[in-house]
Design a protein around this motif. Sequence first.
Motif, PDB file in Angstrom:
ATOM      1  N   ASN A  17     -32.542   0.551  57.959  1.00 54.60           N
ATOM      2  CA  ASN A  17     -31.270   1.212  57.640  1.00 54.60           C
ATOM      3  C   ASN A  17     -30.152   0.736  58.558  1.00 54.60           C
ATOM      4  N   LYS A  20     -29.136  -2.562  57.219  1.00 57.06           N
ATOM      5  CA  LYS A  20     -28.373  -2.376  55.980  1.00 57.06           C
ATOM      6  C   LYS A  20     -26.927  -2.007  56.297  1.00 57.06           C
ATOM      7  N   GLU A  24     -23.615  -4.190  55.407  1.00 53.69           N
ATOM      8  CA  GLU A  24     -22.522  -3.616  54.625  1.00 53.69           C
ATOM      9  C   GLU A  24     -21.210  -3.640  55.402  1.00 53.69           C
ATOM     10  N   LEU A  59     -31.462  -8.327  57.804  1.00 52.86           N
ATOM     11  CA  LEU A  59     -31.919  -7.418  56.752  1.00 52.86           C
ATOM     12  C   LEU A  59     -33.175  -7.964  56.073  1.00 52.86           C
ATOM     13  N   GLU A  76     -34.849   2.811  50.175  1.00 49.57           N
ATOM     14  CA  GLU A  76     -33.601   2.832  50.935  1.00 49.57           C
ATOM     15  C   GLU A  76     -32.463   2.099  50.219  1.00 49.57           C
ATOM     16  N   PHE A  77     -32.771   1.466  49.077  1.00 51.99           N
ATOM     17  CA  PHE A  77     -31.815   0.626  48.369  1.00 51.99           C
ATOM     18  C   PHE A  77     -31.774   0.980  46.894  1.00 51.99           C
ATOM     19  N   GLN A  81     -30.022  -3.781  44.570  1.00 50.55           N
ATOM     20  CA  GLN A  81     -30.094  -4.314  45.928  1.00 50.55           C
ATOM     21  C   GLN A  81     -31.502  -4.805  46.257  1.00 50.55           C
ATOM     22  N   TRP A  98     -23.003  -6.149  45.808  1.00 45.09           N
ATOM     23  CA  TRP A  98     -23.919  -5.351  46.629  1.00 45.09           C
ATOM     24  C   TRP A  98     -23.618  -3.871  46.442  1.00 45.09           C
TER      25      TRP A  98
END
Length: 113
Positions: A17, A20, A24, A59, A76-77, A81, A98
Motif C-alpha cells: 500500500n 501504491k 500514485e 510496486l 488492494e487494487f 490495476q 491508472w
Amino acid sequence: MGKEPAVNAEYFIAKLNDAKVTFERALDCKHTEFDDLYPYMLEHPQFFWYKRYVAWSELLTIAGLCEELAFSWRDEFTPQQVGYIEQRVMSAKVLDFWFEKNDTKEHAQADQK
C-alpha cells in the motif's frame, strides 16, 4: 543464532500500500521520498518520468514478493490495476488510466478547480 523473523502478510500488504501511494503520488507529480534524494533534479523534465519508473518498479517488486509468498495482494487494487501490474509494463495506458475515472467528465472538472 538468533530467532528467525516470521514472514508477516500484514507487513507486506502495508508495504504494498505504501508503494501504491508512492506510485500514485508520482503519477500526480506530487512530492515523494524520491524528491528528497535528488532535489537538484526537480528542474529537469525527465526527472518525473524516472520518478514514475522507480515507483512502478517498487510496486512491481513488492507485488511480486506478495505473489511468491501467496499473500492476497490483489484486493488492494481495482481489477484494471491488477491487470496492469500483471502485465508489468508501465505503458502510456497505465499512466493515463491508472485512476479509472481519468476519462470521466467529473475528473476533468475536478482538475480545473
